[in-house]
Design a protein around this motif. Structure first.
Motif, PDB file in Angstrom:
ATOM      1  N   PRO A  32       0.830  -1.208   0.000  1.00 43.53           N
ATOM      2  CA  PRO A  32       0.000   0.000   0.000  1.00 43.53           C
ATOM      3  C   PRO A  32       0.866   1.261   0.000  1.00 43.53           C
ATOM      4  O   PRO A  32       1.935   1.299   0.612  1.00 43.53           O
ATOM      5  N   THR A  33       0.388   2.262  -0.730  1.00 46.94           N
ATOM      6  CA  THR A  33       1.076   3.550  -0.756  1.00 46.94           C
ATOM      7  C   THR A  33       0.130   4.594  -0.178  1.00 46.94           C
ATOM      8  O   THR A  33      -1.072   4.589  -0.446  1.00 46.94           O
ATOM      9  N   ALA A  34       0.676   5.480   0.601  1.00 44.13           N
ATOM     10  CA  ALA A  34      -0.139   6.542   1.202  1.00 44.13           C
ATOM     11  C   ALA A  34       0.470   7.889   0.835  1.00 44.13           C
ATOM     12  O   ALA A  34       1.681   8.086   0.953  1.00 44.13           O
ATOM     13  N   GLN A  35      -0.369   8.787   0.384  1.00 45.34           N
ATOM     14  CA  GLN A  35       0.095  10.126   0.066  1.00 45.34           C
ATOM     15  C   GLN A  35      -0.108  11.016   1.282  1.00 45.34           C
ATOM     16  O   GLN A  35      -1.119  10.907   1.975  1.00 45.34           O
ATOM     17  N   LYS A  36       0.846  11.878   1.504  1.00 46.52           N
ATOM     18  CA  LYS A  36       0.741  12.771   2.642  1.00 46.52           C
ATOM     19  C   LYS A  36      -0.296  13.855   2.336  1.00 46.52           C
ATOM     20  O   LYS A  36      -0.260  14.481   1.285  1.00 46.52           O
ATOM     21  N   VAL A  37      -1.181  14.066   3.257  1.00 40.68           N
ATOM     22  CA  VAL A  37      -2.229  15.074   3.117  1.00 40.68           C
ATOM     23  C   VAL A  37      -1.758  16.343   3.812  1.00 40.68           C
ATOM     24  O   VAL A  37      -1.261  16.306   4.934  1.00 40.68           O
ATOM     25  N   GLU A  38      -1.913  17.464   3.110  1.00 40.15           N
ATOM     26  CA  GLU A  38      -1.499  18.743   3.685  1.00 40.15           C
ATOM     27  C   GLU A  38      -2.378  19.097   4.876  1.00 40.15           C
ATOM     28  O   GLU A  38      -3.545  18.731   4.940  1.00 40.15           O
ATOM     29  N   GLU A  39      -1.760  19.821   5.787  1.00 39.77           N
ATOM     30  CA  GLU A  39      -2.506  20.303   6.933  1.00 39.77           C
ATOM     31  C   GLU A  39      -3.551  21.312   6.443  1.00 39.77           C
ATOM     32  O   GLU A  39      -3.270  22.119   5.559  1.00 39.77           O
ATOM     33  N   PRO A  40      -4.745  21.292   6.989  1.00 37.50           N
ATOM     34  CA  PRO A  40      -5.756  22.258   6.539  1.00 37.50           C
ATOM     35  C   PRO A  40      -5.355  23.675   6.939  1.00 37.50           C
ATOM     36  O   PRO A  40      -4.714  23.897   7.963  1.00 37.50           O
ATOM     37  N   LYS A  41      -5.730  24.615   6.070  1.00 40.85           N
ATOM     38  CA  LYS A  41      -5.430  26.017   6.347  1.00 40.85           C
ATOM     39  C   LYS A  41      -6.323  26.492   7.482  1.00 40.85           C
ATOM     40  O   LYS A  41      -7.492  26.109   7.579  1.00 40.85           O
ATOM     41  N   GLU A  42      -5.765  27.351   8.276  1.00 43.21           N
ATOM     42  CA  GLU A  42      -6.528  27.838   9.413  1.00 43.21           C
ATOM     43  C   GLU A  42      -7.546  28.872   8.935  1.00 43.21           C
ATOM     44  O   GLU A  42      -7.229  29.771   8.155  1.00 43.21           O
ATOM     45  N   PHE A  43      -8.767  28.722   9.375  1.00 43.74           N
ATOM     46  CA  PHE A  43      -9.854  29.615   8.985  1.00 43.74           C
ATOM     47  C   PHE A  43      -9.980  30.715  10.032  1.00 43.74           C
ATOM     48  O   PHE A  43     -10.143  30.437  11.225  1.00 43.74           O
TER      49      PHE A  43
END
Length: 179
Positions: A32-43
């Motif tokens: 399995p390969t997992a892509q790194k998800v960016e941290e959500p931008k602060e609202f």
């Protein structure tokens, strides 16, 4: 019959075992390969403070803007229809229902023959036609030029040139069409 059912069920079990074994092999071979998800931008919510400001949703604001624009223009437009004059017969019809069917000279001036609802009318320069205060400004052998006056979205009177072109008959005789 009982023996054939037993044989068929045994075949089914061996096929199922093969499938289970193949699935296990595939799971082990799969990486399995997992892509790194960016941290959500602060609202950062915007806090609207209406104290001392104009409400942007107030319908009166639109009316104030339109009134201010009219003041800035200073009613620069001197274009206005004469609403007091008596309306002419052809002003009761939209221009798309009026057809130029001919032209003749009368007393040295061009006169257009316009047809609507089966009736033919003689029109001279200075007459009106159409529902937008269309003033006839020029008559030639092939067209009648009008200057219409209508109100735009801001309520200002605006001029627009229009023309009615000669309708040639089906036979191509050069005469106006006959019904």
């Amino acid at each position: 019959m009982v023996a054939s059912i037993g044989l068929l069920s045994a075949c089914g079990l061996s096929d199922e075992g093969e499938i289970q074994q193949w699935m296990a092999e595939q799971r082990q071979a799969m990486k399995p390969t997992a892509q790194k998800v960016e941290e959500p931008k602060e609202f950062a919510p915007y806090a609207y403070e209406p104290h001392g400001q104009v409400d942007p949703f107030d319908p009166q604001k639109i009316l104030m803007v339109v009134a201010r624009q009219r003041e800035e223009r200073g009613s620069a437009s001197a274009i206005k229809p004469d609403l007091e004059r008596r309306r002419e017969v052809l002003e009761g019809f939209p221009l798309d229902q009026i057809r130029m069917v001919g032209m003749m000279r009368q007393g040295g001036n061009n006169v257009a023959l316009l047809e609507t609802n089966g009736a033919t009318h003689m029109v001279r320069i200075g007459n009106y036609a159409g529902q937008n205060f269309g003033l006839v400004t020029r008559i030639s052998e092939t067209e009648v030029v009008l200057k219409e006056i209508y109100q735009d979205a801001a309520g200002e009177w605006v001029e627009r040139p229009q023309k009615l072109e000669l309708q040639v008959s089906q036979a191509g005789s050069g005469q106006g069409s006959k019904r």
